[in-house]
Design a protein around this motif. Sequence first.
Motif, PDB file in Angstrom:
ATOM      1  N   VAL A   1      -9.964  18.516  62.351  1.00 12.15           N
ATOM      2  CA  VAL A   1      -9.867  17.295  63.296  1.00 12.15           C
ATOM      3  C   VAL A   1     -10.200  16.151  62.904  1.00 12.15           C
ATOM      4  O   VAL A   1      -9.618  15.125  63.157  1.00 12.15           O
ATOM      5  CB  VAL A   1     -10.743  17.846  64.652  1.00 12.15           C
ATOM      6  N   ALA A   2     -11.344  15.783  62.305  1.00 12.45           N
ATOM      7  CA  ALA A   2     -11.674  14.645  61.608  1.00 12.45           C
ATOM      8  C   ALA A   2     -10.927  14.194  60.618  1.00 12.45           C
ATOM      9  O   ALA A   2     -10.621  12.896  60.557  1.00 12.45           O
ATOM     10  CB  ALA A   2     -13.228  14.736  61.127  1.00 12.45           C
TER      11      ALA A   2
ATOM     12  N   GLU B   1       1.524  14.369  67.248  1.00 10.44           N
ATOM     13  CA  GLU B   1       0.760  15.761  67.398  1.00 10.44           C
ATOM     14  C   GLU B   1       0.980  16.426  66.246  1.00 10.44           C
ATOM     15  O   GLU B   1       1.573  15.936  65.237  1.00 10.44           O
ATOM     16  CB  GLU B   1       1.372  16.432  68.478  1.00 10.44           C
ATOM     17  N   VAL B   2       0.217  17.576  66.076  1.00  4.76           N
ATOM     18  CA  VAL B   2       0.457  18.635  65.029  1.00  4.76           C
ATOM     19  C   VAL B   2       1.831  19.089  65.576  1.00  4.76           C
ATOM     20  O   VAL B   2       1.989  19.397  66.536  1.00  4.76           O
ATOM     21  CB  VAL B   2      -0.851  19.614  65.177  1.00  4.76           C
TER      22      VAL B   2
ATOM     23  N   ALA C   1      -4.778  28.136  67.196  1.00  8.70           N
ATOM     24  CA  ALA C   1      -4.446  27.367  68.489  1.00  8.70           C
ATOM     25  C   ALA C   1      -5.319  26.701  69.088  1.00  8.70           C
ATOM     26  O   ALA C   1      -4.806  25.514  69.556  1.00  8.70           O
ATOM     27  CB  ALA C   1      -3.909  28.461  69.525  1.00  8.70           C
ATOM     28  N   VAL C   2      -6.657  26.742  68.999  1.00  6.56           N
ATOM     29  CA  VAL C   2      -7.782  26.033  69.473  1.00  6.56           C
ATOM     30  C   VAL C   2      -7.808  24.884  68.925  1.00  6.56           C
ATOM     31  O   VAL C   2      -7.825  23.900  69.446  1.00  6.56           O
ATOM     32  CB  VAL C   2      -8.827  26.894  69.685  1.00  6.56           C
TER      33      VAL C   2
ATOM     34  N   GLU D   1      -7.239  20.868  69.753  1.00 10.20           N
ATOM     35  CA  GLU D   1      -8.378  19.970  69.523  1.00 10.20           C
ATOM     36  C   GLU D   1      -7.967  18.659  68.807  1.00 10.20           C
ATOM     37  O   GLU D   1      -8.263  17.553  68.966  1.00 10.20           O
ATOM     38  CB  GLU D   1      -9.702  20.445  68.617  1.00 10.20           C
ATOM     39  N   VAL D   2      -7.124  19.241  67.622  1.00  9.26           N
ATOM     40  CA  VAL D   2      -6.650  17.883  67.061  1.00  9.26           C
ATOM     41  C   VAL D   2      -5.618  17.059  67.869  1.00  9.26           C
ATOM     42  O   VAL D   2      -5.742  15.691  67.789  1.00  9.26           O
ATOM     43  CB  VAL D   2      -5.725  18.318  65.852  1.00  9.26           C
TER      44      VAL D   2
END
Length: 230
Positions: free
Chosen positions: A49-50, A70-71, A146-147, A151-152
């Motif tokens: 995420v970071a 987005e991803v 998927a989580v 989050e990203v």
Amino acid sequence: MYRVALRVTGVDLDNDATLGALFEVLDDLTWMEIDGRTLAVLHTDGDPVASAVLAARQITAGLPGAKVEEVDQDLVGISDIAKRIGVTREAVRLWVDGRRGPGGFPPPVGSAGGGERGSVRFWRWASVSDWLRKYNLHDEEDALSAVQVAEVNAALLRVMTPMDFAWQEVSKGPLRIAQLKSSAANIASPGCGHTVLTFHYSAATAWHERLAAALASGDEHERDDDPAFR
């Protein structure tokens, strides 16, 4: 090591200036075009995420007009899944239909086609990878769950572009417009008072035009030295 593919818009990989910027300030990312999508791929051993947020900030700062959306969803069909994990298409089809394996295969996110040959179903690879990993059927270490994808994507929505920062600066505190004159008159009426403001529209629009020009040029000194922006 995680692999994060970010979908980016507003980038022309055939432009020489863009390629120069990619080489100079964004050389730690792998860029590619797949079926009309522009992807910036990063690999990280740290927090995905970071790392994705940092990459998004670098992209928007280094490529004016670029936006990290987005991803990449990385949609896959039965044939894609079979190829990625080294099993037959029939094995995957039986998992999907619940006739073999632990059951509970993720539902597809969409389909295409139809007619006599039936439709082609698609899944997000992150969801499929989660299911495979849960039942020890395949373990792709670099795939985001998927989580993590959610989050990203949520974090990317909070990444600000240079224009966002500029408007944030303008919006701080009361709006101060030099040369914008207003007159107020109290109109007395039984039990209440009202204030009527008369604004000089031409002065206001002229100020906004000067502000837009200053923001576009990136000239901080022009804004600092001009009393209209104090």
